[in-house]
Write a protein that holds these residues in place. Structure first.
Motif, PDB file in Angstrom:
ATOM      1  N   ASN A 184     -39.050  13.620   3.144  1.00 11.37           N
ATOM      2  CA  ASN A 184     -38.733  12.170   2.479  1.00 11.37           C
ATOM      3  C   ASN A 184     -38.372  12.260   0.698  1.00 11.37           C
ATOM      4  N   ALA A 185     -37.450  11.537   0.221  1.00 10.84           N
ATOM      5  CA  ALA A 185     -37.049  11.570  -1.317  1.00 10.84           C
ATOM      6  C   ALA A 185     -38.323  11.914  -2.269  1.00 10.84           C
ATOM      7  N   ASP A 186     -39.066  11.693  -1.594  1.00  7.52           N
ATOM      8  CA  ASP A 186     -40.839  11.312  -2.505  1.00  7.52           C
ATOM      9  C   ASP A 186     -41.562  12.334  -2.519  1.00  7.52           C
ATOM     10  N   SER A 188     -42.407  13.667   0.650  1.00  7.94           N
ATOM     11  CA  SER A 188     -43.458  13.653   1.866  1.00  7.94           C
ATOM     12  C   SER A 188     -42.775  13.252   2.886  1.00  7.94           C
ATOM     13  N   LYS A 274     -45.858   8.766   7.227  1.00  2.00           N
ATOM     14  CA  LYS A 274     -46.600   9.563   5.684  1.00  2.00           C
ATOM     15  C   LYS A 274     -47.064  10.787   6.178  1.00  2.00           C
ATOM     16  N   TYR A 276     -48.168  15.207   4.325  1.00  2.00           N
ATOM     17  CA  TYR A 276     -47.721  15.562   3.604  1.00  2.00           C
ATOM     18  C   TYR A 276     -48.259  17.522   4.019  1.00  2.00           C
TER      19      TYR A 276
END
Length: 593
Positions: A184-186, A188, A274, A276
């Motif tokens: 993901n862009a963030d 994650s 989501k 990590y």
């Protein structure tokens, strides 16, 4: 109702006299805070907890089981209260680093605490066990920020952890998993896929569950080299540590199992959850193996706990049960019949179980000591030796301890006759609960292949030779009064040395050979290991005249006469080769004739 009395005297003997644990602890700066009095207090408190709490909800938990309702898993009655007491007692963080709220206790001590829990309630034990394993993986590979966010909550028991590896099509061969992790862009990852057989995948014991998930990123290389590890919380966690929204992960169902029914074994669906990344991409398997190797030793402890529980109940039943008269003459003339303890076959079964328990306990503490050296020592050479020893003995700790324990539990059940098949006596549940220990965390057949392939053939026998050298060095120091165990242990070491070289040489010529003889080889090395443990036990008990110590010597003699001879049978099977197994055509196995 089944009984259990924690074998604290035997535990103290193994720790203090066989392995001189207090001296080992005091010689290490990181363990100098621990002495025998503190260790005794910890074991005594665990004995109280297991005898008063976990034992009392074992059968009811089996009968009620975990249940799945409206997408949520609920644990059996009183499990939540028991878990809260366990967490508040600081037990989950017993061996964890103090930095994260743990108590920094050595593995030599915690394996004995674990034995008591597995003896009284294996279903309950699996919930905190997976949390500790997840904590170990995070402690070894997670970033500092991830450790600070998750570890204190896991070790306090506010959150639990899981290990999400297996998929419907991928068990032992994790290289073919299909679970995807897209960035993901963030920073994650977007996790999609299905995992099965996930212990504690969902429950109502804690407010959050931290899943450790193996998945593959889009450009990952094929096979196990392309596996990454991700943290996927049930509820997302804000930067301030508070819980946020529900993540897109949840149970699809729970398995209906033969045993450990109060342990929630879940099918877990990751629907764009989501996650990590832990460590680097494509390095997830190494991190997960930290957890898996810990769990494999724990499965051996599960076997030991079940065998101890079964032995105690069978011995009590055999003492109370009147049936027939002794072949050598009436032993209890004031009673209508003698106790079944007068019968040699009943004694055989009980002695098999007790010999297994005492050798298994010593072996577990021995392996734990190697783990403590790897964690707490500052001597690089000692750490390397201990790491090699752990690599060699982990499959034996898992497979041999659970195989022998299962046989011991069956013997204990047989002592009950028909009552062993009846639920109220507890042995039929014990059999069902223990059976899984031979299967999960890598079946015992897979453990045998790991031993013979990766830990023996791959390094040309270096690990096993170093272990044999240690055995010879120590056993050769035994006084002549112990020649009965000294001689057979040295002979067994030589037999293992010779058959190991035969295996290595033959495996280079016959591709099928190592796989077909792996189980027999693991059991042969297991028998040598138990003989080594009894040699240590005898050395510690020698010249001590009380009945407690003299019984240790008598049990060692029983092992030498009635159990150790199986090593020669195992070697004969190995020498028979692979042809007798592999020459059957595949169609034979499905052809009816």
């Amino acid at each position: 109702m089944p009984i259990y009395n924690a074998p604290l005297a035997d535990m103290r003997f193994i720790l203090n006299e066989v392995f001189n644990a207090p001296q080992f602890w005091q010689a290490n700066e990181k363990l100098a805070h621990l002495d025998s009095a503190t260790a005794d207090a910890i074991l005594e408190e665990m004995a109280k907890f297991t005898q008063n709490i976990t034992l009392s909800i074992n059968r009811s938990g089996d009968e009620e089981g975990a249940r799945f309702e409206n997408g949520q898993v609920y644990t059996a009655t009183n499990f939540k209260d028991a878990f809260k007491q366990y967490a508040e007692g600081g037990w989950i963080g017993l061996s964890a680093d103090e930095e994260w709220g743990g108590q920094g206790m050595p593995k030599m001590l915690t394996v004995l605490a674990d034995e008591m829990l597995f003896a009284t309630n294996p279903s309950f034990m699996l919930y905190p066990l997976l949390s500790v394993g997840a904590g170990m993986a995070l402690s070894s590979y997670a970033s500092q920020e991830q450790k600070e966010k998750y570890l204190p909550k896991i070790y306090s028991g506010e959150w639990t952890g899981t290990m999400c590896l297996t998929e419907p099509h991928a068990g032992t061969d994790l290289g073919i998993i299909k679970t995807k992790a897209e960035p993901n862009a963030d920073g994650s990852y977007h996790i999609t896929g299905t995992k099965i057989f996930i212990t504690g995948g969902d429950h109502d014991l804690t407010e959050n569950i931290i899943h450790l998930v193996l998945a593959k990123t889009p450009d990952a290389p094929a096979g196990s080299r392309g596996i990454s590890l991700f943290i996927v919380p049930k509820y997302l966690v804000n930067d301030d540590g508070h819980l946020d929204e529900r993540n897109a992960v949840g149970p699809g169902s729970i398995e209906h199992k033969m045993g450990i029914k109060a342990s929630a074994t879940c099918v877990m669906n990751f629907d764009g959850a989501k996650g990590y990344l832990v460590g680097n991409e494509n390095e997830g398997l190494a991190a997960m193996f930290v957890m898996m190797n810990y769990e494999r030793l724990s499965m051996g402890i599960q076997g030991l706990g079940a065998s101890e529980f079964a032995y105690q109940n069978a011995a009590q039943y055999a003492t109370d049960r009147l049936q027939g008269r002794s072949a050598s003459g009436t032993q209890s003339p004031q009673k209508p019949a003698d106790s079944i303890l007068v019968h040699g076959d009943v004694r055989r079964m009980l002695l098999n179980a007790r010999a297994n328990n005492e050798a298994s306990r010593a072996f577990a503490v021995y392996v734990a000591q190697q783990l403590d050296i790897t964690k707490f020592s500052t001597d690089a050479e000692a750490i390397k030796i201990a790491n090699d020893r752990v690599a060699l003995l982990t499959p034996i700790a898992k497979a041999y301890l659970t195989d022998t324990a299962f046989n011991a539990v069956l013997d204990a059940q047989m002592c009950f006759g028909g009552h062993g098949y009846i639920r109220e006596w507890g042995l039929e549940q014990c059999v069902r609960d223990l059976r899984i220990a031979q299967i999960y965390e890598g079946t015992n057949g897979v453990q045998s292949q790991d031993l013979i392939g990766r830990k023996v053939i791959k390094n040309d026998g270096a690990f096993i030779q170093a272990f044999i050298d240690e055995i010879r060095e120590e056993v050769n120091q035994l006084p002549s009064e112990l020649n009965f165990i000294k001689d057979v242990t040295l002979d067994s070491a030589t037999e293992i040395e010779v058959i190991t070289r035969y295996i290595i040489d033959t495996a280079h010529e016959d591709a099928n050979f190592s796989n077909t003889v792996a189980v027999d080889y693991l059991h042969a090395v297991g028998l040598l290991s138990f003989s080594y443990m009894f040699a240590k036990i005898c050395h510690a008990a020698l010249d001590k005249q009380t009945e407690f110590y003299q019984n240790k010597l008598m049990l060692a003699r029983y092992f030498v006469a009635r159990i150790l001879p199986d090593l020669k049978l195992r070697i004969m099977r190995i020498q028979s080769g692979s042809d007798i197994i592999m020459h059957f055509d595949q169609d034979y196995f499905t052809t009816q004739s």
